[in-house]
Scaffold this active site. Structure first.
Site, PDB file in Angstrom:
ATOM      1  N   CYS A   3       0.855  -1.194   0.000  1.00 14.00           N
ATOM      2  CA  CYS A   3       0.000   0.000   0.000  1.00 14.00           C
ATOM      3  C   CYS A   3       0.887   1.238   0.000  1.00 14.00           C
ATOM      4  CB  CYS A   3      -0.920  -0.014   1.226  1.00 14.00           C
ATOM      5  SG  CYS A   3      -1.829   1.528   1.422  1.00 14.00           S
ATOM      6  N   CYS A   6       0.492   3.489   3.084  1.00 12.14           N
ATOM      7  CA  CYS A   6       1.150   2.914   4.269  1.00 12.14           C
ATOM      8  C   CYS A   6       2.645   3.184   4.192  1.00 12.14           C
ATOM      9  CB  CYS A   6       0.894   1.409   4.374  1.00 12.14           C
ATOM     10  SG  CYS A   6      -0.732   0.974   5.039  1.00 12.14           S
ATOM     11  N   HIS A  45      -3.864   1.469   8.327  1.00  9.58           N
ATOM     12  CA  HIS A  45      -4.505   1.151   7.053  1.00  9.58           C
ATOM     13  C   HIS A  45      -6.007   0.939   7.223  1.00  9.58           C
ATOM     14  CE1 HIS A  45      -4.713  -0.153   2.872  1.00  9.58           C
ATOM     15  NE2 HIS A  45      -5.684  -0.949   3.319  1.00  9.58           N
ATOM     16  N   ASN A  85     -13.003  10.073  -2.224  1.00  8.98           N
ATOM     17  CA  ASN A  85     -13.498   9.169  -3.256  1.00  8.98           C
ATOM     18  C   ASN A  85     -13.520   7.769  -2.660  1.00  8.98           C
ATOM     19  OD1 ASN A  85     -13.589  11.254  -5.215  1.00  8.98           O
ATOM     20  ND2 ASN A  85     -11.388  11.043  -5.542  1.00  8.98           N
ATOM     21  N   GLY A  91     -13.954   6.867  -8.307  1.00  8.36           N
ATOM     22  CA  GLY A  91     -12.607   7.225  -8.746  1.00  8.36           C
ATOM     23  C   GLY A  91     -11.533   7.046  -7.695  1.00  8.36           C
ATOM     24  N   THR A  93      -8.439   5.681  -6.466  1.00  5.86           N
ATOM     25  CA  THR A  93      -7.327   4.951  -7.092  1.00  5.86           C
ATOM     26  C   THR A  93      -6.377   4.361  -6.064  1.00  5.86           C
ATOM     27  OG1 THR A  93      -6.050   6.993  -7.337  1.00  5.86           O
ATOM     28  CG2 THR A  93      -7.399   6.323  -9.213  1.00  5.86           C
ATOM     29  N   HIS A  96      -6.367   3.215   0.328  1.00 11.99           N
ATOM     30  CA  HIS A  96      -6.066   3.551   1.729  1.00 11.99           C
ATOM     31  C   HIS A  96      -6.807   4.868   1.920  1.00 11.99           C
ATOM     32  CE1 HIS A  96      -2.868   3.983   5.164  1.00 11.99           C
ATOM     33  NE2 HIS A  96      -3.675   5.039   5.266  1.00 11.99           N
ATOM     34  N   HIS A  98      -8.317   8.364   2.272  1.00  9.07           N
ATOM     35  CA  HIS A  98      -7.638   9.666   2.287  1.00  9.07           C
ATOM     36  C   HIS A  98      -8.646  10.751   1.971  1.00  9.07           C
ATOM     37  CE1 HIS A  98      -7.325   7.844  -1.721  1.00  9.07           C
ATOM     38  NE2 HIS A  98      -7.486   9.067  -2.199  1.00  9.07           N
ATOM     39  N   HIS A 100      -8.921  14.536   0.382  1.00  7.98           N
ATOM     40  CA  HIS A 100      -8.278  15.589  -0.406  1.00  7.98           C
ATOM     41  C   HIS A 100      -8.688  16.931   0.208  1.00  7.98           C
ATOM     42  CE1 HIS A 100      -7.508  12.962  -4.062  1.00  7.98           C
ATOM     43  NE2 HIS A 100      -8.475  12.271  -3.486  1.00  7.98           N
TER      44      HIS A 100
HETATM   45  P1  AMP Z   1      -7.982   9.054  -5.280  1.00  6.43           P
HETATM   46  O1  AMP Z   1      -8.088   9.080  -6.782  1.00  6.43           O
HETATM   47  O2  AMP Z   1      -9.092   9.737  -4.571  1.00  6.43           O
HETATM   48  O3  AMP Z   1      -7.745   7.644  -4.785  1.00  6.43           O
HETATM   49  O4  AMP Z   1      -6.712   9.925  -4.934  1.00  6.43           O
HETATM   50  C1  AMP Z   1      -5.416   9.422  -4.949  1.00  6.43           C
HETATM   51  C2  AMP Z   1      -4.521  10.621  -4.998  1.00  6.43           C
HETATM   52  O5  AMP Z   1      -3.230  10.226  -4.587  1.00  6.43           O
HETATM   53  C3  AMP Z   1      -4.372  11.246  -6.386  1.00  6.43           C
HETATM   54  O6  AMP Z   1      -4.766  12.612  -6.318  1.00  6.43           O
HETATM   55  C4  AMP Z   1      -2.879  11.095  -6.685  1.00  6.43           C
HETATM   56  O7  AMP Z   1      -2.359  12.198  -7.382  1.00  6.43           O
HETATM   57  C5  AMP Z   1      -2.286  10.964  -5.309  1.00  6.43           C
HETATM   58  N1  AMP Z   1      -1.047  10.242  -5.204  1.00  6.43           N
HETATM   59  C6  AMP Z   1      -0.764   8.999  -5.668  1.00  6.43           C
HETATM   60  N2  AMP Z   1       0.469   8.623  -5.331  1.00  6.43           N
HETATM   61  C7  AMP Z   1       0.992   9.642  -4.604  1.00  6.43           C
HETATM   62  C8  AMP Z   1       2.252   9.871  -3.958  1.00  6.43           C
HETATM   63  N3  AMP Z   1       3.241   8.957  -3.979  1.00  6.43           N
HETATM   64  N4  AMP Z   1       2.431  11.055  -3.310  1.00  6.43           N
HETATM   65  C9  AMP Z   1       1.470  11.975  -3.290  1.00  6.43           C
HETATM   66  N5  AMP Z   1       0.258  11.819  -3.866  1.00  6.43           N
HETATM   67  C10 AMP Z   1       0.029  10.678  -4.528  1.00  6.43           C
HETATM   68 ZN    ZN Z   2      -2.394   1.474   3.547  1.00  6.05          ZN
END
Ligand code: AMP
Ligand code: ZN
Length: 112
Positions: A3, A6, A45, A85, A91, A93, A96, A98, A100
């Site tokens: 992850c 993580c 996690h 999300n 959406g 991606t 874990h 999070h 925004h």
């Molecule tokens: P989501 O699409 O809501 O799952 O958001 C995932 C977010 O994580 C996206 O905005 C990516 O740009 C961001 N992201 C992915 N990998 C990293 C990373 N290593 N450092 C900072 N942001 C990341």
């Molecule tokens: Zn995680």
């Protein structure tokens, strides 16, 4: 578990941290969608918002305290948007949970 968030939480992968305490970390999004775009995550996690329970929700409440603190520190007086999300159709991606935290421009509603 493989992850990426993580790994950011335990320091294996670098990130530009804007806040950290025992249970929460906040760092700049790699692909910012606003002049300020910060991700706020629990260090533990939790896969998605659909996995928040009575047992783990305290850290989620704490995340919102951290969001308010960052918003004050970074003078987001004009407002900010918090987005989660949850699941593929929304959406998500990174699996874990999070939040925004975005600021510095106007946001439309409803979100697309
Ligand atoms: P989501 O699409 O809501 O799952 O958001 C995932 C977010 O994580 C996206 O905005 C990516 O740009 C961001 N992201 C992915 N990998 C990293 C990373 N290593 N450092 C900072 N942001 C990341
Ligand atoms: Zn995680």
């Amino acid at each position: 578990m493989d992850c990426i968030f993580c790994k950011i939480a335990n320091g294996e992968i670098p990130a530009t941290k804007v806040y950290e305490d025992d249970t929460v970390i906040a760092f700049n999004d790699l692909e910012p969608q606003a002049p300020t775009h910060i991700l706020v995550i629990p260090k533990m996690h939790i896969t998605s918002a659909a996995d928040i329970t009575e047992e783990n929700s305290a850290v989620i409440a704490h995340i919102f305290e951290v969001i308010a603190k960052i918003a004050k520190e970074q003078n987001m007086d004009d407002g900010f948007r918090v987005v989660n999300n949850c699941g593929d159709s929304a959406g998500q991606t990174v699996k874990h949970v999070h939040f925004h935290l975005m600021s510095g421009r106007s946001f439309t509603w409803p979100a697309g």
